[in-house]
Enzyme design. Structure first.
Site, PDB file in Angstrom:
ATOM      1  N   GLY A  14       0.781  -1.244   0.000  1.00 17.24           N
ATOM      2  CA  GLY A  14       0.000   0.000   0.000  1.00 17.24           C
ATOM      3  C   GLY A  14       0.811   1.291   0.000  1.00 17.24           C
ATOM      4  N   TYR A 154     -11.889   2.485  14.801  1.00 17.36           N
ATOM      5  CA  TYR A 154     -10.881   2.903  13.811  1.00 17.36           C
ATOM      6  C   TYR A 154     -10.825   4.430  13.764  1.00 17.36           C
ATOM      7  CZ  TYR A 154      -8.380   3.738   9.473  1.00 17.36           C
ATOM      8  OH  TYR A 154      -7.478   4.203   8.544  1.00 17.36           O
ATOM      9  N   LYS A 158      -7.710   7.161  14.624  1.00 10.60           N
ATOM     10  CA  LYS A 158      -7.196   8.181  13.703  1.00 10.60           C
ATOM     11  C   LYS A 158      -7.426   9.593  14.257  1.00 10.60           C
ATOM     12  CE  LYS A 158      -5.237   5.532  10.652  1.00 10.60           C
ATOM     13  NZ  LYS A 158      -3.778   5.599  10.409  1.00 10.60           N
ATOM     14  N   GLY A 185      -8.709  10.046   2.187  1.00 11.94           N
ATOM     15  CA  GLY A 185      -9.980   9.335   2.073  1.00 11.94           C
ATOM     16  C   GLY A 185      -9.708   7.970   1.459  1.00 11.94           C
TER      17      GLY A 185
HETATM   18  P1  NDP Z   1      -2.136  -1.791   3.656  1.00 19.04           P
HETATM   19  O1  NDP Z   1      -2.873  -2.855   4.387  1.00 19.04           O
HETATM   20  O2  NDP Z   1      -1.867  -1.972   2.209  1.00 19.04           O
HETATM   21  O3  NDP Z   1      -0.738  -1.515   4.397  1.00 19.04           O
HETATM   22  C1  NDP Z   1      -0.632  -1.496   5.792  1.00 19.04           C
HETATM   23  C2  NDP Z   1       0.818  -1.594   6.193  1.00 19.04           C
HETATM   24  O4  NDP Z   1       0.908  -1.505   7.628  1.00 19.04           O
HETATM   25  C3  NDP Z   1       1.442  -2.908   5.783  1.00 19.04           C
HETATM   26  O5  NDP Z   1       2.728  -2.684   5.263  1.00 19.04           O
HETATM   27  C4  NDP Z   1       1.548  -3.683   7.094  1.00 19.04           C
HETATM   28  O6  NDP Z   1       2.714  -4.495   7.081  1.00 19.04           O
HETATM   29  C5  NDP Z   1       1.720  -2.542   8.107  1.00 19.04           C
HETATM   30  N1  NDP Z   1       1.293  -2.989   9.426  1.00 19.04           N
HETATM   31  C6  NDP Z   1       0.035  -3.274   9.836  1.00 19.04           C
HETATM   32  N2  NDP Z   1       0.055  -3.721  11.105  1.00 19.04           N
HETATM   33  C7  NDP Z   1       1.352  -3.707  11.499  1.00 19.04           C
HETATM   34  C8  NDP Z   1       2.018  -4.078  12.696  1.00 19.04           C
HETATM   35  N3  NDP Z   1       1.355  -4.533  13.758  1.00 19.04           N
HETATM   36  N4  NDP Z   1       3.369  -3.951  12.758  1.00 19.04           N
HETATM   37  C9  NDP Z   1       4.060  -3.489  11.697  1.00 19.04           C
HETATM   38  N5  NDP Z   1       3.487  -3.116  10.538  1.00 19.04           N
HETATM   39  C10 NDP Z   1       2.150  -3.239  10.439  1.00 19.04           C
HETATM   40  O7  NDP Z   1      -2.962  -0.456   3.915  1.00 19.04           O
HETATM   41  P2  NDP Z   1      -2.703   1.073   3.511  1.00 19.04           P
HETATM   42  O8  NDP Z   1      -1.453   1.226   2.767  1.00 19.04           O
HETATM   43  O9  NDP Z   1      -3.945   1.579   2.914  1.00 19.04           O
HETATM   44  O10 NDP Z   1      -2.573   1.715   4.958  1.00 19.04           O
HETATM   45  C11 NDP Z   1      -1.486   2.494   5.389  1.00 19.04           C
HETATM   46  C12 NDP Z   1      -1.960   3.526   6.389  1.00 19.04           C
HETATM   47  O11 NDP Z   1      -2.876   4.395   5.749  1.00 19.04           O
HETATM   48  C13 NDP Z   1      -2.719   2.958   7.591  1.00 19.04           C
HETATM   49  O12 NDP Z   1      -2.309   3.671   8.737  1.00 19.04           O
HETATM   50  C14 NDP Z   1      -4.180   3.246   7.266  1.00 19.04           C
HETATM   51  O13 NDP Z   1      -4.950   3.365   8.433  1.00 19.04           O
HETATM   52  C15 NDP Z   1      -4.038   4.557   6.535  1.00 19.04           C
HETATM   53  N6  NDP Z   1      -5.127   4.957   5.651  1.00 19.04           N
HETATM   54  C16 NDP Z   1      -5.543   4.133   4.638  1.00 19.04           C
HETATM   55  C17 NDP Z   1      -6.557   4.555   3.789  1.00 19.04           C
HETATM   56  C18 NDP Z   1      -7.095   3.697   2.708  1.00 19.04           C
HETATM   57  O14 NDP Z   1      -8.239   3.927   2.277  1.00 19.04           O
HETATM   58  N7  NDP Z   1      -6.362   2.728   2.203  1.00 19.04           N
HETATM   59  C19 NDP Z   1      -7.132   5.901   3.919  1.00 19.04           C
HETATM   60  C20 NDP Z   1      -6.637   6.665   5.020  1.00 19.04           C
HETATM   61  C21 NDP Z   1      -5.655   6.210   5.815  1.00 19.04           C
HETATM   62  P3  NDP Z   1       2.774  -6.019   7.617  1.00 19.04           P
HETATM   63  O15 NDP Z   1       1.430  -6.624   7.417  1.00 19.04           O
HETATM   64  O16 NDP Z   1       3.871  -6.617   6.794  1.00 19.04           O
HETATM   65  O17 NDP Z   1       3.158  -5.881   9.050  1.00 19.04           O
HETATM   66  C1  8X3 Z   2      -9.325   4.736   5.642  1.00 22.51           C
HETATM   67  C2  8X3 Z   2     -10.404   5.487   4.969  1.00 22.51           C
HETATM   68  O1  8X3 Z   2     -12.836   6.080   5.130  1.00 22.51           O
HETATM   69  O2  8X3 Z   2     -12.280   3.719   5.011  1.00 22.51           O
HETATM   70  O3  8X3 Z   2      -8.788   5.447   6.678  1.00 22.51           O
HETATM   71  O4  8X3 Z   2     -11.889   4.955   7.017  1.00 22.51           O
HETATM   72  S1  8X3 Z   2     -11.915   5.033   5.581  1.00 22.51           S
END
Ligand code: NDP
Ligand code: 8X3
Length: 253
Positions: A14, A154, A158, A185
């Site tokens: 991601g 969640y 945040k 978003g």
């Molecule tokens: P992904 O699931 O693709 O990536 C999440 C990453 O976080 C992975 O690399 C995972 O690595 C790591 N991770 C999760 N738990 C742990 C842990 N306990 N220890 C170490 N690493 C961890 O999701 P996104 O890229 O979308 O998410 C990244 C961030 O963006 C998050 O904080 C999410 O809340 C935030 N976000 C996402 C949005 C979306 O719509 N996608 C929107 C807004 C915010 P691994 O599993 O290898 O540990």
């Molecule tokens: C991830 C975006 O809107 O699914 O933070 O919570 S939402």
């Protein structure tokens, strides 16, 4: 020439992966972290070859305070000159209302998104203090600005990232450390697959009928934020799909 160094948590997929790629493409050395060691190693190999930079993969679970400090204490002096820390590792689990909430899911979100971010920051900011230089970018969410049905815990985690970003900005200013929050978003990554515990049908539905953000959109915005002049700090960036005007409204076709 010494290359600048960034550290990105959650770089195994991601946003984190796209952000690590962007730093490497721009000629930075990068510390990449996550739990999935094989993915981190594969990314490191690929970026070292294609971008001719150094990548240091470090595996730990951000929820484990001891593992965080042990892993980071093992990092050599040379790698501690981190100029940008991206606190990105995080997740949502479940979308139940509070009365039907799963205690284990709540614990995973609170421990990862709040405590994990704090553990990493507490360690890395010591290096930044020593260097009197740094920029911390916390990945928050639109869910940390306004709640939506089923978002509850969640969203609360945040909202905590929002508060902690403000607190860090005040507390770290004497060390020359800037703090930016990026609050996206909906973005299509593995986020929904994790949230729905591997149910790809439910996960795919989240992104149907409109154009969601991509991980590269976030990496692009982050790169803009960290390349502003020293006297400029972008405190808080909300980045949304054009079809998503707030946390719970989607214009679908
Ligand atoms: P992904 O699931 O693709 O990536 C999440 C990453 O976080 C992975 O690399 C995972 O690595 C790591 N991770 C999760 N738990 C742990 C842990 N306990 N220890 C170490 N690493 C961890 O999701 P996104 O890229 O979308 O998410 C990244 C961030 O963006 C998050 O904080 C999410 O809340 C935030 N976000 C996402 C949005 C979306 O719509 N996608 C929107 C807004 C915010 P691994 O599993 O290898 O540990
Ligand atoms: C991830 C975006 O809107 O699914 O933070 O919570 S939402």
């Amino acid at each position: 020439m010494t290359r600048p160094i960034a550290m990105v948590t959650g770089a195994s997929s991601g946003f984190g992966e796209a952000i690590a790629r962007r730093f490497a493409q721009e000629g930075w050395n990068v510390i990449i972290t996550g739990r999935r060691t094989e993915r981190l190693q594969a990314l490191a190999n690929e970026l070292e070859q294609s971008c001719e930079v150094s990548i240091l993969p470090v595996s730990f679970d951000v929820r484990d305070a001891k593992a965080v400090s042990t892993s980071l204490n093992d990092i050599s002096e040379e790698w501690r000159k981190v100029e940008v820390l991206v606190n990105n590792a995080g997740l949502a689990v479940g979308r139940n209302s509070i009365d039907k909430g799963d205690l284990e899911d709540w614990g995973r979100m609170i421990d990862t998104n709040i405590k994990g971010l704090l553990y990493v920051t507490r360690n890395v900011v010591q290096w930044m203090k020593a260097n009197q230089l740094g920029h911390i970018v916390n990945i928050g969410s639109i869910a940390g600005k306004e709640v939506y049905n089923g978002g509850n815990v969640y969203c609360a985690t945040k909202f905590a990232v929002d508060a902690l970003s403000k607190a860090m900005r005040v507390e770290f200013i004497p060390y020359g450390v800037k703090v930016t929050q990026i609050a996206p978003g909906a973005a299509e990554t593995e986020f929904s697959l994790v949230r729905f515990k591997g149910d790809s049908e439910k996960a795919n539905q989240v992104y149907q009928g409109y154009k969601a953000l991509t991980a590269e959109d976030i990496a692009d915005t982050l790169w803009f934020a960290v390349t502003r002049p020293a006297h400029v700090c972008l405190n808080d960036i909300v980045i949304m799909p054009s079809a998503q005007p707030n946390s719970y409204t989607f214009q679908k076709n």
